[in-house]
Design an enzyme around this catalytic site. Structure first.
Site, PDB file in Angstrom:
ATOM      1  N   ARG A 123       1.187  -1.156   0.141  1.00 28.48           N
ATOM      2  CA  ARG A 123      -0.069   0.056  -0.006  1.00 28.48           C
ATOM      3  C   ARG A 123       0.727   1.033  -0.344  1.00 28.48           C
ATOM      4  NH1 ARG A 123      -5.582  -0.921   1.599  1.00 28.48           N
ATOM      5  NH2 ARG A 123      -5.397  -2.578   2.941  1.00 28.48           N
ATOM      6  N   THR A 127      -5.025  -3.091   6.487  1.00 29.05           N
ATOM      7  CA  THR A 127      -6.383  -2.520   7.148  1.00 29.05           C
ATOM      8  C   THR A 127      -7.306  -1.628   8.058  1.00 29.05           C
ATOM      9  OG1 THR A 127      -6.467  -4.786   5.898  1.00 29.05           O
ATOM     10  CG2 THR A 127      -8.505  -3.869   6.861  1.00 29.05           C
ATOM     11  N   GLY A 157     -25.446  -9.616   6.593  1.00 28.61           N
ATOM     12  CA  GLY A 157     -24.710 -10.044   7.021  1.00 28.61           C
ATOM     13  C   GLY A 157     -24.809  -9.608   8.575  1.00 28.61           C
ATOM     14  N   GLY A 164     -21.503  -4.710   9.363  1.00 27.90           N
ATOM     15  CA  GLY A 164     -23.128  -4.290   9.149  1.00 27.90           C
ATOM     16  C   GLY A 164     -23.474  -4.040   9.921  1.00 27.90           C
ATOM     17  N   LEU A 165     -23.071  -4.350  11.145  1.00 23.89           N
ATOM     18  CA  LEU A 165     -23.250  -3.021  11.936  1.00 23.89           C
ATOM     19  C   LEU A 165     -22.779  -1.861  12.401  1.00 23.89           C
ATOM     20  CD1 LEU A 165     -25.245  -6.362  14.179  1.00 23.89           C
ATOM     21  CD2 LEU A 165     -26.308  -5.340  12.892  1.00 23.89           C
ATOM     22  N   ALA A 189      -7.849  -6.419  15.455  1.00 21.11           N
ATOM     23  CA  ALA A 189      -6.697  -5.784  15.504  1.00 21.11           C
ATOM     24  C   ALA A 189      -5.588  -6.001  16.144  1.00 21.11           C
ATOM     25  CB  ALA A 189      -6.322  -4.356  15.626  1.00 21.11           C
ATOM     26  N   HIS A 196     -17.517   7.491  42.517  1.00 18.22           N
ATOM     27  CA  HIS A 196     -18.893   8.026  41.749  1.00 18.22           C
ATOM     28  C   HIS A 196     -18.446   9.625  41.417  1.00 18.22           C
ATOM     29  CE1 HIS A 196     -22.555   8.407  42.349  1.00 18.22           C
ATOM     30  NE2 HIS A 196     -22.918   8.941  43.368  1.00 18.22           N
TER      31      HIS A 196
HETATM   32  P1  FAD Z   1      -4.089  -6.333   7.985  1.00 17.98           P
HETATM   33  O1  FAD Z   1      -4.096  -4.883   8.566  1.00 17.98           O
HETATM   34  O2  FAD Z   1      -5.057  -6.690   6.809  1.00 17.98           O
HETATM   35  O3  FAD Z   1      -2.890  -5.487   7.146  1.00 17.98           O
HETATM   36  C1  FAD Z   1      -2.130  -6.499   6.494  1.00 17.98           C
HETATM   37  C2  FAD Z   1      -1.466  -5.432   4.882  1.00 17.98           C
HETATM   38  O4  FAD Z   1       0.040  -6.542   4.594  1.00 17.98           O
HETATM   39  C3  FAD Z   1      -1.892  -5.046   4.259  1.00 17.98           C
HETATM   40  O5  FAD Z   1      -1.862  -3.328   4.255  1.00 17.98           O
HETATM   41  C4  FAD Z   1      -1.595  -5.449   2.713  1.00 17.98           C
HETATM   42  O6  FAD Z   1      -1.445  -4.218   1.894  1.00 17.98           O
HETATM   43  C5  FAD Z   1      -0.108  -6.311   3.159  1.00 17.98           C
HETATM   44  N1  FAD Z   1      -0.031  -7.359   2.374  1.00 17.98           N
HETATM   45  C6  FAD Z   1      -0.765  -7.913   2.421  1.00 17.98           C
HETATM   46  N2  FAD Z   1       0.689  -9.037   1.659  1.00 17.98           N
HETATM   47  C7  FAD Z   1       1.506  -8.064   0.884  1.00 17.98           C
HETATM   48  C8  FAD Z   1       2.448  -8.826   0.104  1.00 17.98           C
HETATM   49  N3  FAD Z   1       2.759  -9.902   0.025  1.00 17.98           N
HETATM   50  N4  FAD Z   1       3.720  -7.884   0.195  1.00 17.98           N
HETATM   51  C9  FAD Z   1       3.056  -6.843   0.980  1.00 17.98           C
HETATM   52  N5  FAD Z   1       2.162  -6.571   1.382  1.00 17.98           N
HETATM   53  C10 FAD Z   1       1.059  -7.312   1.761  1.00 17.98           C
HETATM   54  N6  FAD Z   1     -10.125  -5.368  14.427  1.00 17.98           N
HETATM   55  C11 FAD Z   1     -10.441  -4.546  15.664  1.00 17.98           C
HETATM   56  O7  FAD Z   1      -9.924  -4.977  16.183  1.00 17.98           O
HETATM   57  N7  FAD Z   1     -11.359  -3.028  15.774  1.00 17.98           N
HETATM   58  C12 FAD Z   1     -12.202  -2.055  15.097  1.00 17.98           C
HETATM   59  O8  FAD Z   1     -12.766  -1.379  15.225  1.00 17.98           O
HETATM   60  C13 FAD Z   1     -11.933  -2.932  13.920  1.00 17.98           C
HETATM   61  N8  FAD Z   1     -12.648  -2.512  12.550  1.00 17.98           N
HETATM   62  C14 FAD Z   1     -12.584  -3.122  11.255  1.00 17.98           C
HETATM   63  C15 FAD Z   1     -13.427  -2.012  10.619  1.00 17.98           C
HETATM   64  C16 FAD Z   1     -13.758  -2.662   9.070  1.00 17.98           C
HETATM   65  C17 FAD Z   1     -14.378  -2.090   7.991  1.00 17.98           C
HETATM   66  C18 FAD Z   1     -12.462  -4.017   9.437  1.00 17.98           C
HETATM   67  C19 FAD Z   1     -12.688  -4.312   7.441  1.00 17.98           C
HETATM   68  C20 FAD Z   1     -11.690  -4.837  10.349  1.00 17.98           C
HETATM   69  C21 FAD Z   1     -11.953  -4.074  11.377  1.00 17.98           C
HETATM   70  N9  FAD Z   1     -11.474  -4.914  12.048  1.00 17.98           N
HETATM   71  C22 FAD Z   1     -11.186  -3.820  13.301  1.00 17.98           C
HETATM   72  C23 FAD Z   1     -10.018  -5.645  12.303  1.00 17.98           C
HETATM   73  C24 FAD Z   1      -9.000  -4.953  11.714  1.00 17.98           C
HETATM   74  O9  FAD Z   1      -8.190  -4.935  10.790  1.00 17.98           O
HETATM   75  C25 FAD Z   1      -8.188  -6.524  11.323  1.00 17.98           C
HETATM   76  O10 FAD Z   1      -8.020  -7.841  12.527  1.00 17.98           O
HETATM   77  C26 FAD Z   1      -7.086  -6.369  11.363  1.00 17.98           C
HETATM   78  O11 FAD Z   1      -6.521  -5.395  10.702  1.00 17.98           O
HETATM   79  C27 FAD Z   1      -5.704  -7.448  10.527  1.00 17.98           C
HETATM   80  O12 FAD Z   1      -4.299  -7.524  11.130  1.00 17.98           O
HETATM   81  P2  FAD Z   1      -3.188  -8.091  10.123  1.00 17.98           P
HETATM   82  O13 FAD Z   1      -1.819  -7.347  10.739  1.00 17.98           O
HETATM   83  O14 FAD Z   1      -3.118  -9.180  10.272  1.00 17.98           O
HETATM   84  O15 FAD Z   1      -3.467  -7.993   8.589  1.00 17.98           O
HETATM   85  P1  NAI Z   2     -19.385 -11.215  10.667  1.00 18.54           P
HETATM   86  O1  NAI Z   2     -18.292 -12.384  10.872  1.00 18.54           O
HETATM   87  O2  NAI Z   2     -18.656 -10.115  11.516  1.00 18.54           O
HETATM   88  O3  NAI Z   2     -20.395 -11.724  10.272  1.00 18.54           O
HETATM   89  C1  NAI Z   2     -20.727 -11.948   9.251  1.00 18.54           C
HETATM   90  C2  NAI Z   2     -22.471 -12.025   9.573  1.00 18.54           C
HETATM   91  O4  NAI Z   2     -22.990 -12.588   8.442  1.00 18.54           O
HETATM   92  C3  NAI Z   2     -22.493 -13.343  10.423  1.00 18.54           C
HETATM   93  O5  NAI Z   2     -23.755 -12.738  11.300  1.00 18.54           O
HETATM   94  C4  NAI Z   2     -23.107 -14.368   9.539  1.00 18.54           C
HETATM   95  O6  NAI Z   2     -24.255 -15.280  10.251  1.00 18.54           O
HETATM   96  C5  NAI Z   2     -24.039 -13.977   8.684  1.00 18.54           C
HETATM   97  N1  NAI Z   2     -23.636 -14.028   7.299  1.00 18.54           N
HETATM   98  C6  NAI Z   2     -22.790 -15.349   6.731  1.00 18.54           C
HETATM   99  N2  NAI Z   2     -23.507 -15.707   4.782  1.00 18.54           N
HETATM  100  C7  NAI Z   2     -24.577 -14.766   4.595  1.00 18.54           C
HETATM  101  C8  NAI Z   2     -25.133 -15.009   3.590  1.00 18.54           C
HETATM  102  N3  NAI Z   2     -24.872 -15.685   3.093  1.00 18.54           N
HETATM  103  N4  NAI Z   2     -26.310 -14.082   3.789  1.00 18.54           N
HETATM  104  C9  NAI Z   2     -26.688 -13.693   5.055  1.00 18.54           C
HETATM  105  N5  NAI Z   2     -25.846 -14.006   6.339  1.00 18.54           N
HETATM  106  C10 NAI Z   2     -24.683 -14.441   5.862  1.00 18.54           C
HETATM  107  O7  NAI Z   2     -18.298 -10.813   9.685  1.00 18.54           O
HETATM  108  P2  NAI Z   2     -17.928  -9.144   8.863  1.00 18.54           P
HETATM  109  O8  NAI Z   2     -19.043  -8.157   9.364  1.00 18.54           O
HETATM  110  O9  NAI Z   2     -17.957  -8.930   7.530  1.00 18.54           O
HETATM  111  O10 NAI Z   2     -16.246  -8.995   9.921  1.00 18.54           O
HETATM  112  C11 NAI Z   2     -15.159  -9.326   9.811  1.00 18.54           C
HETATM  113  C12 NAI Z   2     -14.337  -9.626  10.653  1.00 18.54           C
HETATM  114  O11 NAI Z   2     -13.451  -8.427  10.805  1.00 18.54           O
HETATM  115  C13 NAI Z   2     -15.599  -9.426  12.308  1.00 18.54           C
HETATM  116  O12 NAI Z   2     -15.431 -11.056  12.099  1.00 18.54           O
HETATM  117  C14 NAI Z   2     -14.193  -9.292  13.074  1.00 18.54           C
HETATM  118  O13 NAI Z   2     -13.541 -10.096  12.870  1.00 18.54           O
HETATM  119  C15 NAI Z   2     -13.780  -7.781  12.088  1.00 18.54           C
HETATM  120  N6  NAI Z   2     -14.169  -6.118  12.119  1.00 18.54           N
HETATM  121  C16 NAI Z   2     -14.461  -6.032  13.758  1.00 18.54           C
HETATM  122  C17 NAI Z   2     -14.669  -4.913  14.409  1.00 18.54           C
HETATM  123  C18 NAI Z   2     -14.578  -4.830  15.966  1.00 18.54           C
HETATM  124  O14 NAI Z   2     -13.841  -5.422  16.345  1.00 18.54           O
HETATM  125  N7  NAI Z   2     -15.571  -3.752  15.932  1.00 18.54           N
HETATM  126  C19 NAI Z   2     -15.626  -4.070  12.868  1.00 18.54           C
HETATM  127  C20 NAI Z   2     -15.416  -4.537  11.576  1.00 18.54           C
HETATM  128  C21 NAI Z   2     -14.828  -5.821  11.457  1.00 18.54           C
END
Ligand code: FAD
Ligand code: NAI
Length: 461
Positions: free
Chosen positions: A35, A41, A176, A181-182, A316, A440
């Site tokens: 990136r 992510t 989902g 989603g939420l 994360a 408190h």
């Molecule tokens: P990532 O953060 O996915 O990082 C992987 C990186 O590796 C990427 O930047 C990618 O470009 C790079 N990469 C991959 N392959 C290569 C390669 N071959 N060469 C070079 N670079 C490469 N988790 C929480 O705990 N709290 C939250 O509030 C939360 N909110 C989220 C909201 C959304 C919308 C999403 C999608 C996820 C959310 N998560 C949340 C989940 C969290 O983002 C992930 O669990 C976390 O980022 C995982 O960290 P990671 O280091 O394993 O990988």
């Molecule tokens: P999720 O696993 O939280 O939820 C997916 C939902 O989709 C489930 O309720 C499942 O039953 C439903 N589902 C699966 N297949 C379906 C289908 N074919 N039709 C309808 N519903 C279906 O996955 P989500 O929301 O995509 O998030 C992915 C991951 O990212 C999470 O599991 C979490 O680890 C991480 N994340 C964490 C956050 C946080 O910590 N606050 C915020 C956002 C993401």
């Protein structure tokens, strides 16, 4: 070409934390990231941008619903969507820039581009091949595909597209009822979109404690969320910037459909391991995840993996803990990640947080347990702040009183949960929390009251 002690592939919370810890422990370290900015992510398209939009829209909700009652009169703010997105982007760059600063401070080389592993001990980035005694894969995850649904990131989006829609949709269908989603559904609901969530199972957030999930659904319903549960999405058609979601109700196999301006597909994420060359290397995968032992070692010597790319919750903070532990293991220390005490938080309003076992899991284990529950309605601070909905639920062993789990739905739940995490790390009993003086008026008093409810009883109910 350079020689390193450690090359980390991926700079998400797993990768960047691992790289920093390696450098702190005296190892010559590089991190490969494809990136344009560091942070993976989480910082670029996940945790941070979603929380910025949640914060902004929660402020709007406060202004629209609670300001007048507190004597703050006047016109509610109007929404400048472009400016809200700019605020979100600024939040991202402040954080990704922060990681770049930390890399410089710790003398970590950022190798820009896609990394692959031509053989153990070597990482190729562009035309350059670098030597590394240890390689840590932290390549993260990507949204899972859904059969019959083509994502264009405009009308049919994953979380990535949902974080930068051209305008606020009038109608949004979320596929989902999980965390993404939420959370993102809440953002658009608060901005005025009609949000319908279509979920395959018969309850929302299926891994959550059942009682909390029910209350959560009720609260979201009051906020205007519509739910279609037990529905299997068959396909999504798009035409002229609009979409039709076709689904089958599982109870009677009947067909139905919903119209939407935007469809958010949030049915889970899967490990991202493309382009690394794992097949040729012979690195074993298990259901798409890189297989590791308790020390994050893959089956190929010198290659480790952490974070979303391996088993366990895709969070994360779980990735960060593994990053730190993996680095410490490489440096010869004996670290440990306690997977039994990893909190999970949904940053909706109110927040929902959990750690340890759910009641359903304890029942399944046949374990004797007790429940201490306290409603935020009995908490003075919560009442004053229009945050009296929800409760703290503590689960403790019936005999020893040891805390086995906690589930909070209510104000600042994501922060309150950590008191219980620390208590669980110390093997504490509910009585330990009950006998600890809590200031408190704070929301934390509700945690203490739930602990008291595990014993002789809470005071303010
Ligand atoms: P990532 O953060 O996915 O990082 C992987 C990186 O590796 C990427 O930047 C990618 O470009 C790079 N990469 C991959 N392959 C290569 C390669 N071959 N060469 C070079 N670079 C490469 N988790 C929480 O705990 N709290 C939250 O509030 C939360 N909110 C989220 C909201 C959304 C919308 C999403 C999608 C996820 C959310 N998560 C949340 C989940 C969290 O983002 C992930 O669990 C976390 O980022 C995982 O960290 P990671 O280091 O394993 O990988
Ligand atoms: P999720 O696993 O939280 O939820 C997916 C939902 O989709 C489930 O309720 C499942 O039953 C439903 N589902 C699966 N297949 C379906 C289908 N074919 N039709 C309808 N519903 C279906 O996955 P989500 O929301 O995509 O998030 C992915 C991951 O990212 C999470 O599991 C979490 O680890 C991480 N994340 C964490 C956050 C946080 O910590 N606050 C915020 C956002 C993401």
């Amino acid at each position: 070409m350079a020689d390193y002690d450690v090359i980390v592939i991926g700079s998400g919370p797993g990768g960047y934390v691992c790289a920093i810890r390696c450098a702190q422990l005296g190892l010559k370290t590089a991190c490969v990231e494809a990136r344009d900015t560091l942070g993976g992510t989480c910082l670029n398209i996940g945790c941070i941008p979603s929380k910025a939009l949640l914060h902004a829209t929660e402020m709007l909700h406060e202004a629209e619903h609670n300001f007048a009652e507190m004597g703050l009169k006047g016109k509610s703010p109007s929404v400048d969507w472009k400016q809200m997105l700019a605020y979100k982007d600024k939040t991202i760059s402040q954080n990704t820039g922060g990681i770049e600063f930390l890399f410089k401070k710790n003398k970590i080389d950022w190798l820009k581009g896609w990394g692959s592993i031509p053989e153990a001990g070597k990482v190729k980035v562009g035309d350059e091949t670098h030597n590394a005694r240890h390689i840590v894969i932290a390549s993260g995850s990507e949204p899972s595909a859904l059969k019959g649904v083509e994502v264009d990131e405009k009308t049919v989006v994953t979380s990535t597209g949902a974080l930068e829609l051209g305008k606020v949709p009038r109608k949004m269908v979320v596929i989902g009822a999980g965390v993404i989603g939420l959370e993102l559904g809440s953002v658009y609901r608060r901005l005025g979109a009609e949000v319908t969530v279509v979920e395959f199972l018969d309850q929302i957030t299926p891994t959550m404690d059942g009682e909390v999930a029910k209350q959560f659904k009720r609260m979201l319903g009051k906020q205007g969320f519509e739910f279609v549960l037990g529905a299997a999405v068959q396909s999504v058609e798009t035409k002229g910037g609009k979409a039709t979601v076709h689904y089958k109700l599982r109870k009677d196999d009947s067909d139905a459909s919903l119209e939407a301006d935007t469809v958010l597909v949030s049915t889970g994420r899967r490990p991202f391991t493309d382009k690394l060359g794992l097949d040729a290397l012979g690195v074993e995968l298990e259901r798409g995840m890189i297989k590791t032992d308790d020390h994050f070692r893959t089956n190929v010597a010198g290659i480790y993996a952490i974070g979303d790319a391996i088993k366990g919750p895709m969070l994360a903070h779980k990735a960060e803990d593994e990053g730190m532990a993996c680095a410490e293991g490489i440096a010869g220390q004996h670290p440990h990640v306690n997977y039994g005490v990893i909190p999970s938080v949904i940053y909706t309003h109110p927040e929902v947080a959990a750690v340890g076992f759910t009641e359903e899991e304890l029942k399944e284990q046949g374990r004797a347990y007790k429940v201490g529950k306290f409603p935020f309605m009995g908490n003075a601070r919560a009442k004053a702040n229009f945050a009296g909905e929800g409760f703290v639920k503590l689960l403790a062993d019936a005999e020893t009183d040891r805390i086995l789990g906690a589930h909070i739905i209510g104000p600042m739940a994501g922060d309150l949960i950590h008191e219980i995490c620390v208590a669980m790390e110390f093997g504490a009993a509910a009585e330990d929390i009950a006998r600890t003086c809590h200031a408190h008026p704070t929301y934390s008093e509700a945690v203490r009251e739930a602990a008291l409810a595990c014993g002789d009883g809470a005071i303010h109910v």
